[in-house]
Design an enzyme around this catalytic site. Sequence first.
Site, PDB file in Angstrom:
ATOM      1  N   SER A  55     -70.094 -86.131 -56.357  1.00 46.02           N
ATOM      2  CA  SER A  55     -71.390 -85.642 -55.868  1.00 46.02           C
ATOM      3  C   SER A  55     -72.443 -86.680 -56.225  1.00 46.02           C
ATOM      4  O   SER A  55     -72.826 -86.824 -57.388  1.00 46.02           O
ATOM      5  CB  SER A  55     -71.733 -84.290 -56.500  1.00 46.02           C
ATOM      6  OG  SER A  55     -70.849 -83.297 -56.040  1.00 46.02           O
ATOM      7  N   LYS A  69     -73.823 -81.123 -49.697  1.00 41.09           N
ATOM      8  CA  LYS A  69     -73.524 -80.780 -51.095  1.00 41.09           C
ATOM      9  C   LYS A  69     -74.798 -80.575 -51.894  1.00 41.09           C
ATOM     10  O   LYS A  69     -74.885 -79.666 -52.736  1.00 41.09           O
ATOM     11  CB  LYS A  69     -72.678 -81.885 -51.739  1.00 41.09           C
ATOM     12  CG  LYS A  69     -72.373 -81.665 -53.239  1.00 41.09           C
ATOM     13  CD  LYS A  69     -71.622 -80.362 -53.479  1.00 41.09           C
ATOM     14  CE  LYS A  69     -71.459 -80.030 -54.956  1.00 41.09           C
ATOM     15  NZ  LYS A  69     -70.530 -80.892 -55.670  1.00 41.09           N
ATOM     16  N   LYS A  91     -78.187 -83.399 -62.771  1.00 44.90           N
ATOM     17  CA  LYS A  91     -78.096 -84.571 -61.899  1.00 44.90           C
ATOM     18  C   LYS A  91     -78.208 -84.179 -60.436  1.00 44.90           C
ATOM     19  O   LYS A  91     -78.938 -84.799 -59.653  1.00 44.90           O
ATOM     20  CB  LYS A  91     -76.776 -85.298 -62.184  1.00 44.90           C
ATOM     21  CG  LYS A  91     -76.490 -86.498 -61.297  1.00 44.90           C
ATOM     22  CD  LYS A  91     -75.561 -86.157 -60.140  1.00 44.90           C
ATOM     23  CE  LYS A  91     -74.204 -85.699 -60.615  1.00 44.90           C
ATOM     24  NZ  LYS A  91     -73.264 -85.407 -59.494  1.00 44.90           N
TER      25      LYS A  91
END
Length: 295
Positions: free
Chosen positions: A98, A173, A241
Amino acid sequence: MSTPKIAWIGLGIMGSPMSENLVRAGYSVTGYTLEQDKLDRLAAAGGTAAGSIAEAVRDADVVITMVPASPQVEAIAYGPDGILENAKRGALLIDMSSITPQTSVDLAKAAADKGIRVLDAPVSGGEAGAIEAVLSIMVGGEQADFDTAKPILEALGKTIVLCGPHGSGQTVKAANQLIVAVNIQACAEAVVFLEKSGVNLQAALDVLGGGLAGSTVLTRKKDNFLNRDFKPGFRIDLHHKDMGIVTDAARNVGAALPVGTVVAQLVASLRAQGDGGLDHSALLRSVERLSGSQA
């Protein structure tokens, strides 16, 4: 056609069970990661441990990467010891990390110069989804490469969709992580509200899960809330993150994230309090602190 040889780079919480699922599906998997115990685990499952990235990818038809963030993807992809310099021309690189959409776009361009095809294919479903091979996989790239990769991805997930060109999988995502974080926060607030009201929490979550308030998040994280079990399936550090990725990407396209921005700050706050290594369901701890329920 013969079964493609697969190199797997990154054997963490997600990568280990995913690579093992490919071994069980009949693929030849050669793996590399920094931790020897993870390499031993792959070998015990029937895979092959490599001593370097170059060794892992040299003969691979398909290279799959699953590492924490953009800097790690760049570290394993570029340079004389990286994937692009050592994988054979015509290989397919599937990055399941990701990362930022732009990192995926840049990687695809750099790989094309080496004759290597790329898909960005991040996943959703957490450790449980990885173990059970029921991940949702959102893919960016060319249709032909997606068609080549799909039998492999079907050994890892249940919902597999080509979302658009390079970077599209990462964009979807990012949206996924926004929804998940907001959902966990809402569930955490409901848990504290219910407990302070003296309601049987197990019964309440059962009935909520069966109505419009039900969600995969509530189903997957219910036991975490009930048992205060925050063993990491997906760490706060990683969700921090990801919230940075989605807030930056949204700003770049001019999309307002009023609720998401608040939840991003709550995730950051929890991390600053030393809970970054816990599962993201530990957002409950933040709500408890705010409510005076936890020291």
